[in-house]
Enzyme design. Structure first.
Site, PDB file in Angstrom:
ATOM      1  N   ARG A 124      17.508  13.679   2.452  1.00  0.00           N
ATOM      2  CA  ARG A 124      16.181  13.525   1.790  1.00  0.00           C
ATOM      3  C   ARG A 124      16.289  13.150   0.316  1.00  0.00           C
ATOM      4  NH1 ARG A 124      14.604  18.310   4.610  1.00  0.00           N
ATOM      5  NH2 ARG A 124      13.671  17.733   6.607  1.00  0.00           N
ATOM      6  N   LYS A 146      12.750  -0.747  -6.082  1.00  0.00           N
ATOM      7  CA  LYS A 146      12.414  -1.229  -4.734  1.00  0.00           C
ATOM      8  C   LYS A 146      13.713  -1.231  -3.936  1.00  0.00           C
ATOM      9  CE  LYS A 146       8.297  -4.163  -5.034  1.00  0.00           C
ATOM     10  NZ  LYS A 146       7.749  -5.535  -4.884  1.00  0.00           N
ATOM     11  N   GLU A 188      15.250 -16.175 -10.524  1.00  0.00           N
ATOM     12  CA  GLU A 188      14.477 -14.973 -10.883  1.00  0.00           C
ATOM     13  C   GLU A 188      14.362 -14.849 -12.410  1.00  0.00           C
ATOM     14  OE1 GLU A 188      12.938 -13.126  -8.542  1.00  0.00           O
ATOM     15  OE2 GLU A 188      14.276 -12.707  -6.837  1.00  0.00           O
ATOM     16  N   LYS A 230      10.966  -6.664 -16.881  1.00  0.00           N
ATOM     17  CA  LYS A 230      10.806  -5.914 -15.625  1.00  0.00           C
ATOM     18  C   LYS A 230      10.556  -4.438 -15.916  1.00  0.00           C
ATOM     19  CE  LYS A 230      12.103  -5.268 -10.933  1.00  0.00           C
ATOM     20  NZ  LYS A 230      12.772  -5.742  -9.743  1.00  0.00           N
ATOM     21  N   GLU A 240       3.374  -0.807  -7.437  1.00  0.00           N
ATOM     22  CA  GLU A 240       2.716  -2.084  -7.149  1.00  0.00           C
ATOM     23  C   GLU A 240       1.250  -1.938  -6.743  1.00  0.00           C
ATOM     24  OE1 GLU A 240       4.882  -6.066  -5.698  1.00  0.00           O
ATOM     25  OE2 GLU A 240       4.593  -4.641  -4.081  1.00  0.00           O
ATOM     26  N   ARG A 244       2.362  -5.017 -11.040  1.00  0.00           N
ATOM     27  CA  ARG A 244       3.745  -5.241 -10.591  1.00  0.00           C
ATOM     28  C   ARG A 244       3.819  -6.425  -9.618  1.00  0.00           C
ATOM     29  NH1 ARG A 244       8.663  -1.170  -8.886  1.00  0.00           N
ATOM     30  NH2 ARG A 244      10.082  -2.871  -8.389  1.00  0.00           N
ATOM     31  N   ASN A 248       6.265 -10.711  -8.037  1.00  0.00           N
ATOM     32  CA  ASN A 248       6.382 -11.322  -6.718  1.00  0.00           C
ATOM     33  C   ASN A 248       6.015 -12.814  -6.756  1.00  0.00           C
ATOM     34  OD1 ASN A 248       5.872 -10.688  -3.455  1.00  0.00           O
ATOM     35  ND2 ASN A 248       6.960  -9.124  -4.597  1.00  0.00           N
ATOM     36  N   HIS A 251       7.212 -15.327  -4.137  1.00  0.00           N
ATOM     37  CA  HIS A 251       7.836 -14.594  -3.029  1.00  0.00           C
ATOM     38  C   HIS A 251       7.042 -14.661  -1.737  1.00  0.00           C
ATOM     39  CE1 HIS A 251      10.403 -13.204  -6.230  1.00  0.00           C
ATOM     40  NE2 HIS A 251      11.126 -12.469  -5.404  1.00  0.00           N
ATOM     41  N   HIS A 255       9.577 -15.651   0.853  1.00  0.00           N
ATOM     42  CA  HIS A 255       9.961 -14.759   1.961  1.00  0.00           C
ATOM     43  C   HIS A 255       9.675 -15.418   3.315  1.00  0.00           C
ATOM     44  CE1 HIS A 255       9.947 -10.704  -0.481  1.00  0.00           C
ATOM     45  NE2 HIS A 255      11.026 -11.431  -0.671  1.00  0.00           N
ATOM     46  N   HIS A 269      17.996 -15.934  -1.205  1.00  0.00           N
ATOM     47  CA  HIS A 269      16.714 -15.423  -1.704  1.00  0.00           C
ATOM     48  C   HIS A 269      16.232 -16.199  -2.948  1.00  0.00           C
ATOM     49  CE1 HIS A 269      13.530 -12.629  -2.746  1.00  0.00           C
ATOM     50  NE2 HIS A 269      14.068 -12.481  -3.958  1.00  0.00           N
TER      51      HIS A 269
HETATM   52  N1  LIG Z   1      14.936  -4.644  -5.078  1.00  0.00           N
HETATM   53  C1  LIG Z   1      14.484  -5.658  -5.787  1.00  0.00           C
HETATM   54  O1  LIG Z   1      13.693  -5.508  -6.707  1.00  0.00           O
HETATM   55  C2  LIG Z   1      14.988  -7.030  -5.487  1.00  0.00           C
HETATM   56  C3  LIG Z   1      14.764  -8.058  -6.407  1.00  0.00           C
HETATM   57  C4  LIG Z   1      15.258  -9.325  -6.114  1.00  0.00           C
HETATM   58  C5  LIG Z   1      15.979  -9.549  -4.951  1.00  0.00           C
HETATM   59  N2  LIG Z   1      16.185  -8.505  -4.101  1.00  0.00           N
HETATM   60  C6  LIG Z   1      17.013  -8.700  -2.907  1.00  0.00           C
HETATM   61  O2  LIG Z   1      18.331  -8.974  -3.358  1.00  0.00           O
HETATM   62  C7  LIG Z   1      19.004  -9.740  -2.370  1.00  0.00           C
HETATM   63  C8  LIG Z   1      19.717 -10.899  -3.018  1.00  0.00           C
HETATM   64  O3  LIG Z   1      20.615 -10.405  -3.975  1.00  0.00           O
HETATM   65  P1  LIG Z   1      21.862 -11.266  -4.435  1.00  0.00           P
HETATM   66  O4  LIG Z   1      21.411 -12.627  -4.738  1.00  0.00           O
HETATM   67  O5  LIG Z   1      22.563 -10.490  -5.451  1.00  0.00           O
HETATM   68  O6  LIG Z   1      22.680 -11.388  -3.097  1.00  0.00           O
HETATM   69  P2  LIG Z   1      23.999 -10.629  -2.538  1.00  0.00           P
HETATM   70  O7  LIG Z   1      23.938  -9.186  -2.791  1.00  0.00           O
HETATM   71  O8  LIG Z   1      24.150 -11.108  -1.151  1.00  0.00           O
HETATM   72  O9  LIG Z   1      25.147 -11.200  -3.457  1.00  0.00           O
HETATM   73  C9  LIG Z   1      25.377 -12.584  -3.445  1.00  0.00           C
HETATM   74  C10 LIG Z   1      26.788 -12.958  -2.978  1.00  0.00           C
HETATM   75  O10 LIG Z   1      27.631 -12.907  -4.099  1.00  0.00           O
HETATM   76  C11 LIG Z   1      28.724 -12.024  -3.876  1.00  0.00           C
HETATM   77  N3  LIG Z   1      28.973 -11.383  -5.153  1.00  0.00           N
HETATM   78  C12 LIG Z   1      28.216 -10.467  -5.789  1.00  0.00           C
HETATM   79  N4  LIG Z   1      28.716 -10.217  -6.999  1.00  0.00           N
HETATM   80  C13 LIG Z   1      29.803 -10.986  -7.140  1.00  0.00           C
HETATM   81  C14 LIG Z   1      30.729 -11.196  -8.194  1.00  0.00           C
HETATM   82  N5  LIG Z   1      30.627 -10.595  -9.379  1.00  0.00           N
HETATM   83  N6  LIG Z   1      31.739 -12.079  -7.981  1.00  0.00           N
HETATM   84  C15 LIG Z   1      31.872 -12.742  -6.795  1.00  0.00           C
HETATM   85  N7  LIG Z   1      31.004 -12.595  -5.776  1.00  0.00           N
HETATM   86  C16 LIG Z   1      29.982 -11.724  -5.963  1.00  0.00           C
HETATM   87  C17 LIG Z   1      28.300 -11.114  -2.767  1.00  0.00           C
HETATM   88  O11 LIG Z   1      29.413 -10.633  -2.055  1.00  0.00           O
HETATM   89  C18 LIG Z   1      27.424 -12.044  -1.941  1.00  0.00           C
HETATM   90  O12 LIG Z   1      28.248 -12.830  -1.109  1.00  0.00           O
HETATM   91  C19 LIG Z   1      17.966 -10.173  -1.373  1.00  0.00           C
HETATM   92  O13 LIG Z   1      18.082  -9.385  -0.224  1.00  0.00           O
HETATM   93  C20 LIG Z   1      16.658  -9.883  -2.067  1.00  0.00           C
HETATM   94  O14 LIG Z   1      15.629  -9.595  -1.169  1.00  0.00           O
HETATM   95  C21 LIG Z   1      15.707  -7.270  -4.344  1.00  0.00           C
HETATM   96  O1  LIG Z   2      10.514  -5.657  -8.255  1.00  0.00           O
HETATM   97  C1  LIG Z   2       9.552  -6.263  -7.784  1.00  0.00           C
HETATM   98  O2  LIG Z   2       8.421  -5.759  -7.747  1.00  0.00           O
HETATM   99  C2  LIG Z   2       9.719  -7.618  -7.220  1.00  0.00           C
HETATM  100  O3  LIG Z   2       8.818  -8.112  -6.580  1.00  0.00           O
HETATM  101  C3  LIG Z   2      11.027  -8.313  -7.454  1.00  0.00           C
HETATM  102  C4  LIG Z   2      11.332  -9.387  -6.433  1.00  0.00           C
HETATM  103  O4  LIG Z   2      12.157 -10.349  -7.089  1.00  0.00           O
HETATM  104  C5  LIG Z   2      12.141  -8.884  -5.247  1.00  0.00           C
HETATM  105  O5  LIG Z   2      12.555  -9.957  -4.449  1.00  0.00           O
HETATM  106  C6  LIG Z   2      11.473  -7.812  -4.411  1.00  0.00           C
HETATM  107  O6  LIG Z   2      12.401  -7.245  -3.530  1.00  0.00           O
HETATM  108  C7  LIG Z   2      10.354  -8.332  -3.572  1.00  0.00           C
HETATM  109  O7  LIG Z   2       9.680  -7.251  -3.098  1.00  0.00           O
HETATM  110  P1  LIG Z   2       8.771  -7.291  -1.814  1.00  0.00           P
HETATM  111  O8  LIG Z   2       8.043  -5.995  -1.884  1.00  0.00           O
HETATM  112  O9  LIG Z   2       7.881  -8.468  -1.922  1.00  0.00           O
HETATM  113  O10 LIG Z   2       9.640  -7.396  -0.634  1.00  0.00           O
HETATM  114 ZN   LIG Z   3      13.051 -11.692  -5.645  1.00  0.00          ZN
END
Ligand SMILES: NC(=O)c1ccc[n+]([C@@H]2O[C@H](COP(=O)([O-])OP(=O)(O)OC[C@H]3O[C@@H](n4cnc5c(N)ncnc54)[C@H](O)[C@@H]3O)[C@@H](O)[C@H]2O)c1
Ligand SMILES: O=C(O)C(=O)C[C@@H](O)[C@H](O)[C@H](O)COP(=O)(O)O
Ligand SMILES: [Zn+2]
Length: 392
Positions: A124, A146, A188, A230, A240, A244, A248, A251, A255, A269
Site C-alpha cells: 500500500r 503520474k 516535450e 512542470k 489534473e 494541469r 497534455n 497528447h 496517444h 511517445h
Molecule cells: N509520468 C509522466 O508524467 C510522463 C510524462 C511523459 C512521458 N511519460 C511516459 O514516458 C514513457 C517514455 O519515456 P522515455 O522516452 O524516457 O522512454 P523509455 O523509458 O523507453 O527510454 C527510452 C529508451 O532509451 C533507453 N535509455 C534511457 N536512458 C538511457 C541512457 N542514459 N543511455 C542510453 N539509453 C537510455 C531506454 O532503455 C529505452 O530504450 C512513455 O511511456 C510515456 O507515456 C510519462
Molecule cells: O504530467 C502530466 O500531467 C502530463 O500530462 C505529462 C505528459 O507528458 C505525459 O505523457 C503524461 O503521462 C500523460 O498523461 P495522461 O494522463 O494523459 O496519460
Molecule cells: Zn508526454
C-alpha cells in the site's frame, strides 16, 4: 560537494526536491540518505540502462553505506503492461521489501511510470525516488507523480498519482542516449514553450539543435526551465482538475497514434506528441483561434530538428480517422462523453477547450491523412519514373 541546481515541487507534506547537475548520480547515495526510512533500497531499471549506468549508481550507494538489490526489466513501452507490473511486484515481495524500503527508479519514462506505480501499490505504498536517465524523463515524466501502465484500451489508463520523494536528474547520463530518444524527449521540451513560455520557444529555435547534440549549458537550461514549469503547474493542480491538463498538449492526438501503432517502438511517445502538438495547433487555426503563422512556425522548428510533424512522417500504414477518433474517446480528459482538447491561441498560450465538435476533429484528421496519402502516391509515381529512366 555537488554543484547542482535545485527546485522544489510544493505539495505540502508531499513536497520534494528536483536536483539537476552533472554530479548528482555520483553523489546519489548521500543525497538521498536523509530521506530514507532505512538503509535498504531496491533499484528498478531496464536492461539498456543497467548495462550503461547501474554500476555508477551502485558505487554511489556503496559510498553512503546503503544496501541494495537491482531488478532490470526489458526496455521499451511494452514493459508498461499488467504482466510486467505483476512480475515486478512479485519480485519486490519475493525480496521481502518492507514499508521502510525505498524504490529507486533508474531509467526513462517507462521505468519511472512502472516502478512508481509498483511503489504506489506494493504494501500500500513504498517511498520511491526518481533517477531519470532519458531527456524525456528529466524534463517531464520524473516530476509530478503520474505513474502507471498501458491497457489494450489505451495509453496510461491504469495508474495512480503518487509523488516521488526526490528527483535526481544527472544531465551527464544523457551522453549515452540514442539520438532518436533525445529527439523524442525534445518534443516535450518544446511543449513547455508552447504552453506558457513563448520566450523559451524562441530560445529553443536558436539553441534546440545544440541541445539535441548534447551541449551541456543548453541541456541544463532546458531541463531546469522544463522542470520549473512542470513543478509550478503540478503544485497548482496536482490531480489534473484543471490547469494541469495543459501539460497534455498534443497528447490526445499523440496517444491515439501510439495506440494505433502499438507500443513496440515503431513510434515513440515523444514522436507521437510532436505530431499531436502540430495537430492541436492546426485544430486551433481551423477554429480561427490561432494565427496560421504560429502553427507554421511550430511545424518548421520540429522539422528542422528532425521530429515528425504529420502522417507523412509516421510509420506507413492505413491511417483511419474513425479509428483514431475512437482512441481519442478513451482519453482521460473525456468528460460526459466530450473530449477536452488542449488548444492554443498562439505560441505560449495554450488553453483547455471543451467545445470541440467531433466533425471538426474528423475534418482535420481526414484532410491530414489524405494529404499524406497524396504525397505518398506522388513519391511512389516519381520513384517508378526514375527507375524506368534508369532502366532505359
Ligand atoms: N509520468 C509522466 O508524467 C510522463 C510524462 C511523459 C512521458 N511519460 C511516459 O514516458 C514513457 C517514455 O519515456 P522515455 O522516452 O524516457 O522512454 P523509455 O523509458 O523507453 O527510454 C527510452 C529508451 O532509451 C533507453 N535509455 C534511457 N536512458 C538511457 C541512457 N542514459 N543511455 C542510453 N539509453 C537510455 C531506454 O532503455 C529505452 O530504450 C512513455 O511511456 C510515456 O507515456 C510519462
Ligand atoms: O504530467 C502530466 O500531467 C502530463 O500530462 C505529462 C505528459 O507528458 C505525459 O505523457 C503524461 O503521462 C500523460 O498523461 P495522461 O494522463 O494523459 O496519460
Ligand atoms: Zn508526454
Amino acid at each position: 560537494m555537488t554543484g547542482h541546481k535545485s527546485l522544489s515541487v510544493d505539495l505540502g507534506d508531499r513536497s520534494y526536491d528536483i536536483l539537476i547537475g552533472t554530479t548528482v548520480l555520483a553523489a546519489a547515495g548521500k543525497l538521498m540518505q536523509p530521506l530514507l526510512k532505512s538503509d535498504r533500497v531496491i533499484i528498478v531499471t531496464d536492461e539498456n540502462v543497467a548495462a550503461l549506468h547501474l554500476a555508477r549508481l551502485e558505487r554511489a550507494l556503496d559510498d553512503a553505506g546503503l544496501h541494495y538489490q537491482s531488478i532490470a526489466v526489458a526496455p521499451g513501452d511494452t514493459s508498461k503492461s499488467l504482466d510486467q507490473l505483476g512480475r515486478l511486484i512479485d519480485q519486490l515481495l519475493a525480496a521481502k521489501v518492507e514499508r521502510s524500503t525505498t524504490i529507486l527508479a533508474l531509467g526513462g519514462g517507462v521505468i519511472g511510470d512502472l516502478a512508481g506505480f509498483a511503489a504506489a501499490v506494493t504494501l500500500r505504498g513504498l517511498d520511491f525516488i526518481q533517477i531519470p536517465t532519458s531527456l524525456l524523463a528529466q524534463v517531464d515524466s520524473s516530476v509530478g507523480g503520474k505513474t502507471g501502465i498501458n491497457s489494450r484500451h489505451g495509453k496510461n489508463l491504469i495508474g495512480a498519482f503518487y509523488q516521488p520523494r526526490l528527483v535526481l536528474a544527472d544531465t551527464s547520463i544523457l551522453t549515452t542516449l540514442p539520438r532518436r530518444e533525445m529527439l523524442a524527449g525534445y518534443a516535450e521540451v518544446v511543449k513547455y514553450g508552447l504552453i506558457q513560455d513563448a520566450a523559451f520557444f524562441t530560445w529553443l529555435e536558436s539553441h534546440g539543435a545544440d541541445l539535441i547534440e548534447g551541449d551541456r549549458p543548453a541541456l541544463e537550461r532546458a531541463v531546469l526551465t522544463s522542470c520549473r514549469c512542470k513543478a509550478e503547474v503540478v503544485a497548482a493542480d496536482e490531480r489534473e482538475g484543471g490547469r494541469r491538463a495543459l501539460l497534455n498538449l498534443g497528447h490526445t492526438f499523440g496517444h491515439a497514434l501510439e495506440a494505433e501503432t502499438g507500443y513496440g517502438g515503431e513510434l515513440l511517445h515523444g514522436e507521437a506528441v510532436a505530431v499531436g502538438m502540430v495537430m492541436a495547433f492546426d485544430l486551433s487555426v481551423q477554429r480561427g483561434h490561432c494565427p496560421p503563422e504560429d502553427a507554421d512556425r511550430l511545424r518548421r522548428h520540429l522539422a528542422a530538428v528532425g521530429l515528425p510533424t504529420g502522417f507523412a512522417d509516421l510509420p506507413q500504414r492505413h491511417w483511419d480517422a474513425e479509428r483514431l477518433l475512437d482512441h481519442m474517446g478513451r482519453d482521460k480528459k473525456v468528460n460526459q462523453g466530450r473530449i477536452n482538447f488542449v488548444l492554443a491561441r498562439g505560441i505560449g498560450e495554450a488553453y483547455i477547450e471543451s467545445d470541440v465538435k467531433t466533425e471538426e476533429v474528423m475534418a482535420l484528421l481526414t484532410s491530414a491523412i489524405s494529404q499524406s496519402d497524396q504525397l505518398a502516391n506522388e513519391n511512389s509515381a516519381a520513384d517508378m519514373t526514375s527507375r524506368a529512366t534508369l532502366g532505359s
